[in-house]
Design a protein around this motif. Structure first.
Motif, PDB file in Angstrom:
ATOM      1  N   TYR A 299      -9.993   3.312  13.968  1.00 20.14           N
ATOM      2  CA  TYR A 299      -9.074   2.174  13.889  1.00 20.14           C
ATOM      3  C   TYR A 299      -9.850   0.856  13.838  1.00 20.14           C
ATOM      4  CZ  TYR A 299      -4.391   4.187  14.354  1.00 20.14           C
ATOM      5  OH  TYR A 299      -3.185   4.833  14.106  1.00 20.14           O
ATOM      6  N   LEU A 300     -10.826   0.696  14.728  1.00 23.36           N
ATOM      7  CA  LEU A 300     -11.575  -0.558  14.759  1.00 23.36           C
ATOM      8  C   LEU A 300     -12.386  -0.771  13.492  1.00 23.36           C
ATOM      9  CD1 LEU A 300     -10.690  -0.736  17.728  1.00 23.36           C
ATOM     10  CD2 LEU A 300     -13.021  -1.436  18.301  1.00 23.36           C
TER      11      LEU A 300
ATOM     12  N   ILE B 117       0.866  -1.168   0.000  1.00 25.21           N
ATOM     13  CA  ILE B 117       0.000   0.000   0.000  1.00 25.21           C
ATOM     14  C   ILE B 117       0.906   1.223   0.000  1.00 25.21           C
ATOM     15  CG2 ILE B 117      -1.880   1.214   1.179  1.00 25.21           C
ATOM     16  CD1 ILE B 117      -2.608  -1.574   0.096  1.00 25.21           C
ATOM     17  N   THR B 118       0.683   2.136  -0.939  1.00 26.73           N
ATOM     18  CA  THR B 118       1.545   3.305  -1.081  1.00 26.73           C
ATOM     19  C   THR B 118       0.783   4.577  -0.717  1.00 26.73           C
ATOM     20  OG1 THR B 118       0.926   3.537  -3.411  1.00 26.73           O
ATOM     21  CG2 THR B 118       2.876   2.194  -2.893  1.00 26.73           C
ATOM     22  N   GLY B 119       1.591   5.631  -0.368  1.00 27.52           N
ATOM     23  CA  GLY B 119       1.052   6.928  -0.039  1.00 27.52           C
ATOM     24  C   GLY B 119       2.133   7.982  -0.065  1.00 27.52           C
TER      25      GLY B 119
ATOM     26  N   LEU C 125      -2.920   5.283   5.939  1.00 24.23           N
ATOM     27  CA  LEU C 125      -2.793   5.856   7.279  1.00 24.23           C
ATOM     28  C   LEU C 125      -2.953   4.790   8.355  1.00 24.23           C
ATOM     29  CD1 LEU C 125      -4.864   9.149   6.769  1.00 24.23           C
ATOM     30  CD2 LEU C 125      -2.374   8.901   6.759  1.00 24.23           C
ATOM     31  N   LEU C 126      -3.784   3.789   8.097  1.00 18.81           N
ATOM     32  CA  LEU C 126      -3.971   2.722   9.078  1.00 18.81           C
ATOM     33  C   LEU C 126      -2.705   1.885   9.221  1.00 18.81           C
ATOM     34  CD1 LEU C 126      -5.753   0.854  10.907  1.00 18.81           C
ATOM     35  CD2 LEU C 126      -6.300  -0.404   8.811  1.00 18.81           C
TER      36      LEU C 126
ATOM     37  N   GLY D 206      -3.823   9.424  13.564  1.00 20.27           N
ATOM     38  CA  GLY D 206      -3.861  10.553  14.490  1.00 20.27           C
ATOM     39  C   GLY D 206      -3.476  11.865  13.853  1.00 20.27           C
ATOM     40  N   CYS D 207      -2.885  11.829  12.649  1.00 16.43           N
ATOM     41  CA  CYS D 207      -2.563  13.072  11.939  1.00 16.43           C
ATOM     42  C   CYS D 207      -3.793  13.718  11.320  1.00 16.43           C
ATOM     43  CB  CYS D 207      -1.516  12.786  10.849  1.00 16.43           C
ATOM     44  SG  CYS D 207       0.070  12.203  11.482  1.00 16.43           S
TER      45      CYS D 207
END
Length: 316
Positions: A301-302, A186-188, A264-265, A271-272
């Protein structure tokens, strides 16, 4: 001779006067006795004793019927106070008892006996219905749940901007689908806070997801529906160019529908995101989105882990 006759006449006059006086005294005495007898008969007749000429009264009953101890509720207050003292007396303590045939006889008060089949429970008081003024009620408005219906003019479907994203807002494919499509990384995009260089970073899907899932499984009971400090203030990756630690910050799109949620996960950098961005995610995933940031972040998150692994330990 004259003197003797005068003396005899005087003696006779004196005797005659004595006889008259004795007769007057006897007559007056007889009148007084008759008057006393009359007064005595009158007083006895008032208090219940019969006159000397009336026949004798029958004797009073030896076992009179006992009176009830409790006065009826309809008696006045003064009579209620006097009744216990009257009931406590025996028949011999009453001054006089009149015959029922006597004109001054008054029948004694007898309280009404209670009914034989009286219910043990008291009958409730029945009050008349009160007059109520009819007030027109407010019309009932159907409340729209914002977590289930998007804002008017917006479609629940959006173009899939990433291979791992679905056409639904804030939703990614599960692990089985990604592995079937040979999606393993996974890229970002990130930007260094020191040198301000922008570049692309990638995470291994299985390794990073196992790391996040294991952390949740070990610490879920102690979180108490709140994100821990390592999620609120995440440790950022080291810059590839200047090698500055905790400096590579993820670039988050201005449009919320274009946010790379899976990247992000896996980097544990959710948190950002701002509180509004996290609320957007919870809104379109039907999660509670009110409260502090640590609560909304915990739910994010969940929810993302649940999308990747629906059978995992990611229920609330």
């Amino acid at each position: 001779m004259m003197n003797e006759e005068d003396n005899n006449n005087n003696d006779q006059e004196i005797n005659r006067m004595r006889n008259l006086n004795n007769q007057d005294f006897q007559f007056q005495s007889q009148e007084l006795e008759e008057q006393d007898d009359f007064d005595l008969d009158l007083s006895l007749s008032i208090f219940g004793r019969p006159l000397s000429q009336s026949p004798p009264l029958p004797p009073p009953p030896t076992s009179p019927q006992p009176l009830p101890l409790s006065p009826p509720p309809s008696l006045p207050f003064a009579e209620t106070l006097a009744m216990p003292a009257l009931y406590s007396q025996t028949p011999s303590q009453f001054p006089f008892q009149l015959s029922p045939s006597h004109p001054l006889y008054v029948s004694p008060f007898i309280a009404p006996a209670p009914p034989l089949h009286q219910s043990s429970t008291s009958t409730p008081l029945m009050y008349p219905p009160q007059e109520t003024t009819m007030v027109p009620s407010r019309p009932v408005r159907s409340r729209r749940n914002p977590t289930q219906v998007p804002r008017e003019g917006r479609s629940p479907s959006v173009p899939a901007l990433f291979p791992w994203a679905t056409t639904h807002r804030a939703t990614v494919h599960d692990m089985n689908y990604l592995q079937s499509k040979q999606i393993v990384s996974i890229t970002g995009e990130v930007q260094c806070k020191r040198c301000e260089r922008t570049y692309e970073m990638e995470f291994n899907l299985k390794e990073k997801f196992d790391e996040v899932g294991l952390f949740i499984w070990q610490n879920k009971s102690s979180m108490r529906d709140r994100a821990p400090g390592v999620w609120l203030n995440p440790v950022l990756p080291t810059c590839r160019f200047c090698e500055q630690e905790n400096s590579a910050k993820p670039i988050i799109a201005d449009k919320k529908k274009a946010i790379n949620w899976l990247f992000l996960l896996l980097g544990q950098m959710l948190g950002c995101c701002t509180l509004e961005q996290l609320k957007y995610f919870c809104k379109h995933t039907r999660n509670h989105r009110t409260g502090a940031k640590d609560r909304v972040l915990y739910l994010t998150y969940l929810a993302l882990c649940k999308q990747l692994d629906p059978n995992g330990p990611f229920d609330r």
